[in-house]
Design an enzyme around this catalytic site. Structure first.
Site, PDB file in Angstrom:
ATOM      1  N   CYS A 195      -5.966   3.272  -8.467  1.00 23.09           N
ATOM      2  CA  CYS A 195      -6.688   4.536  -8.717  1.00 23.09           C
ATOM      3  C   CYS A 195      -5.730   5.584  -9.270  1.00 23.09           C
ATOM      4  O   CYS A 195      -6.126   6.421 -10.089  1.00 23.09           O
ATOM      5  CB  CYS A 195      -7.361   5.021  -7.446  1.00 23.09           C
ATOM      6  SG  CYS A 195      -8.709   3.937  -6.946  1.00 23.09           S
ATOM      7  N   CYS A 209      -5.006   4.664  -4.003  1.00 23.36           N
ATOM      8  CA  CYS A 209      -4.100   3.520  -4.123  1.00 23.36           C
ATOM      9  C   CYS A 209      -3.441   3.557  -5.508  1.00 23.36           C
ATOM     10  O   CYS A 209      -3.775   4.414  -6.344  1.00 23.36           O
ATOM     11  CB  CYS A 209      -4.888   2.214  -3.943  1.00 23.36           C
ATOM     12  SG  CYS A 209      -5.985   1.889  -5.329  1.00 23.36           S
ATOM     13  N   GLU A 226     -12.808   6.546  -6.211  1.00 20.36           N
ATOM     14  CA  GLU A 226     -12.250   7.244  -7.381  1.00 20.36           C
ATOM     15  C   GLU A 226     -12.762   6.613  -8.669  1.00 20.36           C
ATOM     16  O   GLU A 226     -13.190   7.325  -9.595  1.00 20.36           O
ATOM     17  CB  GLU A 226     -10.717   7.174  -7.349  1.00 20.36           C
ATOM     18  CG  GLU A 226     -10.072   7.835  -6.133  1.00 20.36           C
ATOM     19  CD  GLU A 226      -9.852   6.883  -4.958  1.00 20.36           C
ATOM     20  OE1 GLU A 226     -10.685   5.985  -4.748  1.00 20.36           O
ATOM     21  OE2 GLU A 226      -8.852   7.050  -4.239  1.00 20.36           O
ATOM     22  N   HIS A 230     -13.503   1.212  -5.800  1.00 19.38           N
ATOM     23  CA  HIS A 230     -13.033   2.376  -5.048  1.00 19.38           C
ATOM     24  C   HIS A 230     -13.809   3.630  -5.444  1.00 19.38           C
ATOM     25  O   HIS A 230     -14.345   3.739  -6.557  1.00 19.38           O
ATOM     26  CB  HIS A 230     -11.527   2.578  -5.257  1.00 19.38           C
ATOM     27  CG  HIS A 230     -10.698   1.579  -4.491  1.00 19.38           C
ATOM     28  ND1 HIS A 230      -9.350   1.724  -4.266  1.00 19.38           N
ATOM     29  CD2 HIS A 230     -11.063   0.424  -3.863  1.00 19.38           C
ATOM     30  CE1 HIS A 230      -8.912   0.703  -3.543  1.00 19.38           C
ATOM     31  NE2 HIS A 230      -9.921  -0.097  -3.299  1.00 19.38           N
TER      32      HIS A 230
HETATM   33  N1  LIG Z   1      -8.289   5.472  -2.183  1.00 15.00           N
HETATM   34  C1  LIG Z   1      -9.144   4.536  -1.734  1.00 15.00           C
HETATM   35  C2  LIG Z   1      -8.714   3.570  -0.833  1.00 15.00           C
HETATM   36  C3  LIG Z   1      -9.618   2.634  -0.391  1.00 15.00           C
HETATM   37  N2  LIG Z   1     -10.890   2.659  -0.845  1.00 15.00           N
HETATM   38  C4  LIG Z   1     -11.860   1.712  -0.292  1.00 15.00           C
HETATM   39  C5  LIG Z   1     -11.701   0.264  -0.487  1.00 15.00           C
HETATM   40  C6  LIG Z   1     -12.348  -0.317   0.745  1.00 15.00           C
HETATM   41  O1  LIG Z   1     -13.744  -0.337   0.622  1.00 15.00           O
HETATM   42  C7  LIG Z   1     -11.967   0.686   1.793  1.00 15.00           C
HETATM   43  C8  LIG Z   1     -10.675   0.342   2.520  1.00 15.00           C
HETATM   44  O2  LIG Z   1     -10.962  -0.545   3.534  1.00 15.00           O
HETATM   45  P1  LIG Z   1      -9.980  -0.809   4.784  1.00 15.00           P
HETATM   46  O3  LIG Z   1      -8.810  -1.580   4.252  1.00 15.00           O
HETATM   47  O4  LIG Z   1      -9.556   0.538   5.329  1.00 15.00           O
HETATM   48  O5  LIG Z   1     -10.809  -1.568   5.747  1.00 15.00           O
HETATM   49  O6  LIG Z   1     -11.829   1.896   1.119  1.00 15.00           O
HETATM   50  C9  LIG Z   1     -11.295   3.619  -1.745  1.00 15.00           C
HETATM   51  O7  LIG Z   1     -12.474   3.680  -2.128  1.00 15.00           O
HETATM   52  N3  LIG Z   1     -10.403   4.526  -2.180  1.00 15.00           N
END
Ligand SMILES: Nc1ccn([C@H]2C[C@H](O)[C@@H](COP(=O)(O)O)O2)c(=O)n1
Length: 185
Positions: free
Chosen positions: A131, A128, A104, A102
């Site tokens: 994080c 999430c 973060e 992620h």
């Molecule tokens: N706070 C966050 C939430 C999600 N991510 C990343 C993880 C995945 O690459 C993408 C989410 O994919 P989706 O389920 O929307 O197709 O975002 C993050 O970096 N930080």
């Protein structure tokens, strides 16, 4: 911009008897700190190879210095061309979720300061629960986010619960200006 006329000999030695000088006031319309930091997060997200969701994060210390930036991506050494980027598959191991780091997390591991205690984090997507744990343990005090599109998912509900319990504030970003254009011309 206002100009004033000053009479006398120009110190520039141009022989001018009268010269104009720009008033000594700061420029208006400059980019303010919050817009600047979120713009860094938004720009950083553009590095992501995720075809569905690109996330950027920017950690800022109390002196308004950026101490870490990151975007969501595969771990170092895991080729973006080999790893799966899909959301669904018959086997979860063939989706991106078990592998992607992620934004973060990457902002923390990319940090250029000894610690991030008392810092705030600008994120393009609400963190999430995993994080959130990192944010808490690292001593971050404030989360500023753009999108809360996953608000109904348990990962985000748990993150909010953790933030509420630990006194970490989370605020939706309100930009001063709607749009910022990066023009390379
Ligand atoms: N706070 C966050 C939430 C999600 N991510 C990343 C993880 C995945 O690459 C993408 C989410 O994919 P989706 O389920 O929307 O197709 O975002 C993050 O970096 N930080």
């Amino acid at each position: 911009m206002s100009e004033k006329q000053i009479s006398g000999t120009s110190p520039a030695g141009d022989g001018g008897r009268v010269r104009s000088e720009t008033a000594c006031q700061k420029r208006e319309g400059y980019l303010e700190w919050p817009d600047y930091f979120m713009a860094v997060a938004v720009l950083t997200a553009q590095r992501s190879k995720d075809p569905n969701t690109q996330v950027g994060a920017c950690i800022v210390n109390p002196e308004n210095k950026i101490v870490g930036i990151g975007y969501n991506g595969m771990p170092i050494g895991c080729s973006d061309d080999v790893m799966p980027w899909g959301k669904t598959a018959s086997n979860e191991l063939d989706t991106k979720y078990p592998y992607v780091c992620h934004a973060e997390l990457n902002a923390f591991v990319n940090k250029n300061s000894a610690d991030v205690k008392g810092c705030r984090i600008y994120v393009t997507l609400f963190p999430c629960n995993e994080c959130a744990k990192l944010i808490i343990q690292a001593g971050i005090k404030e989360v500023i986010f753009v999108s809360d599109k996953n608000h109904d998912k348990s990962e985000v509900k748990a993150a909010k619960r953790l933030f509420d319990l630990t006194g970490i504030t989370y605020t939706r970003f309100t930009p001063k200006r709607r749009q910022l254009v990066v023009d390379f011309d």
